[in-house]
Scaffold this motif. Structure first.
Motif, PDB file in Angstrom:
ATOM      1  N   GLY A  45       0.791  -1.218   0.000  1.00 44.02           N
ATOM      2  CA  GLY A  45       0.000   0.000   0.000  1.00 44.02           C
ATOM      3  C   GLY A  45       0.830   1.278   0.000  1.00 44.02           C
ATOM      4  O   GLY A  45       0.274   2.382  -0.036  1.00 44.02           O
ATOM      5  N   MET A  46       2.141   1.156   0.020  1.00 43.09           N
ATOM      6  CA  MET A  46       3.003   2.330   0.091  1.00 43.09           C
ATOM      7  C   MET A  46       3.491   2.728  -1.300  1.00 43.09           C
ATOM      8  O   MET A  46       3.770   1.876  -2.136  1.00 43.09           O
ATOM      9  CB  MET A  46       4.193   2.045   1.005  1.00 43.09           C
ATOM     10  CG  MET A  46       3.763   1.839   2.437  1.00 43.09           C
ATOM     11  SD  MET A  46       5.189   1.636   3.504  1.00 43.09           S
ATOM     12  CE  MET A  46       4.364   1.325   5.057  1.00 43.09           C
ATOM     13  N   PRO A  47       3.609   4.043  -1.525  1.00 43.53           N
ATOM     14  CA  PRO A  47       4.100   4.517  -2.820  1.00 43.53           C
ATOM     15  C   PRO A  47       5.478   3.947  -3.139  1.00 43.53           C
ATOM     16  O   PRO A  47       6.348   3.876  -2.277  1.00 43.53           O
ATOM     17  CB  PRO A  47       4.179   6.037  -2.637  1.00 43.53           C
ATOM     18  CG  PRO A  47       3.274   6.341  -1.498  1.00 43.53           C
ATOM     19  CD  PRO A  47       3.317   5.127  -0.604  1.00 43.53           C
ATOM     20  N   GLY A  48       5.647   3.504  -4.363  1.00 45.60           N
ATOM     21  CA  GLY A  48       6.938   3.017  -4.813  1.00 45.60           C
ATOM     22  C   GLY A  48       7.187   1.549  -4.577  1.00 45.60           C
ATOM     23  O   GLY A  48       8.192   1.011  -5.046  1.00 45.60           O
ATOM     24  N   CYS A  49       6.278   0.864  -3.880  1.00 47.19           N
ATOM     25  CA  CYS A  49       6.444  -0.581  -3.679  1.00 47.19           C
ATOM     26  C   CYS A  49       5.951  -1.300  -4.932  1.00 47.19           C
ATOM     27  O   CYS A  49       4.820  -1.106  -5.375  1.00 47.19           O
ATOM     28  CB  CYS A  49       5.664  -1.056  -2.459  1.00 47.19           C
ATOM     29  SG  CYS A  49       5.853  -2.842  -2.170  1.00 47.19           S
ATOM     30  N   LEU A  50       6.803  -2.112  -5.517  1.00 45.54           N
ATOM     31  CA  LEU A  50       6.451  -2.848  -6.736  1.00 45.54           C
ATOM     32  C   LEU A  50       5.832  -4.205  -6.440  1.00 45.54           C
ATOM     33  O   LEU A  50       4.980  -4.677  -7.185  1.00 45.54           O
ATOM     34  CB  LEU A  50       7.696  -3.027  -7.604  1.00 45.54           C
ATOM     35  CG  LEU A  50       8.378  -1.729  -8.046  1.00 45.54           C
ATOM     36  CD1 LEU A  50       9.691  -2.035  -8.757  1.00 45.54           C
ATOM     37  CD2 LEU A  50       7.445  -0.907  -8.922  1.00 45.54           C
ATOM     38  N   SER A  51       6.275  -4.837  -5.355  1.00 52.42           N
ATOM     39  CA  SER A  51       5.709  -6.124  -4.961  1.00 52.42           C
ATOM     40  C   SER A  51       6.153  -6.459  -3.549  1.00 52.42           C
ATOM     41  O   SER A  51       7.191  -5.990  -3.084  1.00 52.42           O
ATOM     42  CB  SER A  51       6.138  -7.250  -5.925  1.00 52.42           C
ATOM     43  OG  SER A  51       7.537  -7.461  -5.842  1.00 52.42           O
TER      44      SER A  51
ATOM     45  N   ALA B 279      11.941   5.193  -2.029  1.00 53.26           N
ATOM     46  CA  ALA B 279      10.712   4.459  -1.704  1.00 53.26           C
ATOM     47  C   ALA B 279      10.989   3.394  -0.640  1.00 53.26           C
ATOM     48  O   ALA B 279      10.184   3.181   0.269  1.00 53.26           O
ATOM     49  CB  ALA B 279      10.118   3.829  -2.960  1.00 53.26           C
ATOM     50  N   PHE B 280      12.129   2.729  -0.751  1.00 52.41           N
ATOM     51  CA  PHE B 280      12.538   1.732   0.234  1.00 52.41           C
ATOM     52  C   PHE B 280      12.646   2.373   1.619  1.00 52.41           C
ATOM     53  O   PHE B 280      12.061   1.897   2.596  1.00 52.41           O
ATOM     54  CB  PHE B 280      13.877   1.130  -0.200  1.00 52.41           C
ATOM     55  CG  PHE B 280      14.583   0.311   0.838  1.00 52.41           C
ATOM     56  CD1 PHE B 280      14.145  -0.961   1.164  1.00 52.41           C
ATOM     57  CD2 PHE B 280      15.708   0.801   1.486  1.00 52.41           C
ATOM     58  CE1 PHE B 280      14.806  -1.725   2.118  1.00 52.41           C
ATOM     59  CE2 PHE B 280      16.377   0.050   2.435  1.00 52.41           C
ATOM     60  CZ  PHE B 280      15.919  -1.217   2.750  1.00 52.41           C
TER      61      PHE B 280
END
Length: 92
Positions: free
Chosen positions: A32-38, A59-60
């Motif tokens: 649910g966080m911006p920038g998380c791809l999977s 993002a990390f």
């Protein structure tokens, strides 16, 4: 540059299912966080493994910072048989 984290948790057998649920909840928060791809939960013979990918270092870092205020259990304690192994990766 994409970055990833692989975290291996080694719960005592009595806590394995609890750890699966814990890792799934944390993965849901990350997704649910911006920038998380999977963000996924995997199982090996003795570990519950989380694999998370982000689109950038920023993002990390933001995801890890936000995890501290999320309603999830990330504490290391006596439920784990040995220390977690966490590996951070960067795309080549």
């Amino acid at each position: 540059m994409n970055v990833a984290m692989i975290a291996s948790h080694y719960p005592h057998a009595a806590y394995r299912e609890e750890f699966v649920e814990r890792v799934r909840k944390v993965a849901e928060v990350f997704r649910g966080m911006p920038g998380c791809l999977s963000a996924e939960c995997w199982l090996s013979e003795d570990a519950v493994v989380s694999i998370v990918r982000w689109e950038s270092d920023e993002a990390f870092a933001a995801s890890l910072a936000a995890l501290g205020t999320a309603d999830v259990d990330v504490a290391f304690d006596e439920r784990e048989a040995r220390p977690r192994e966490i590996v951070r990766l960067a795309a080549a």
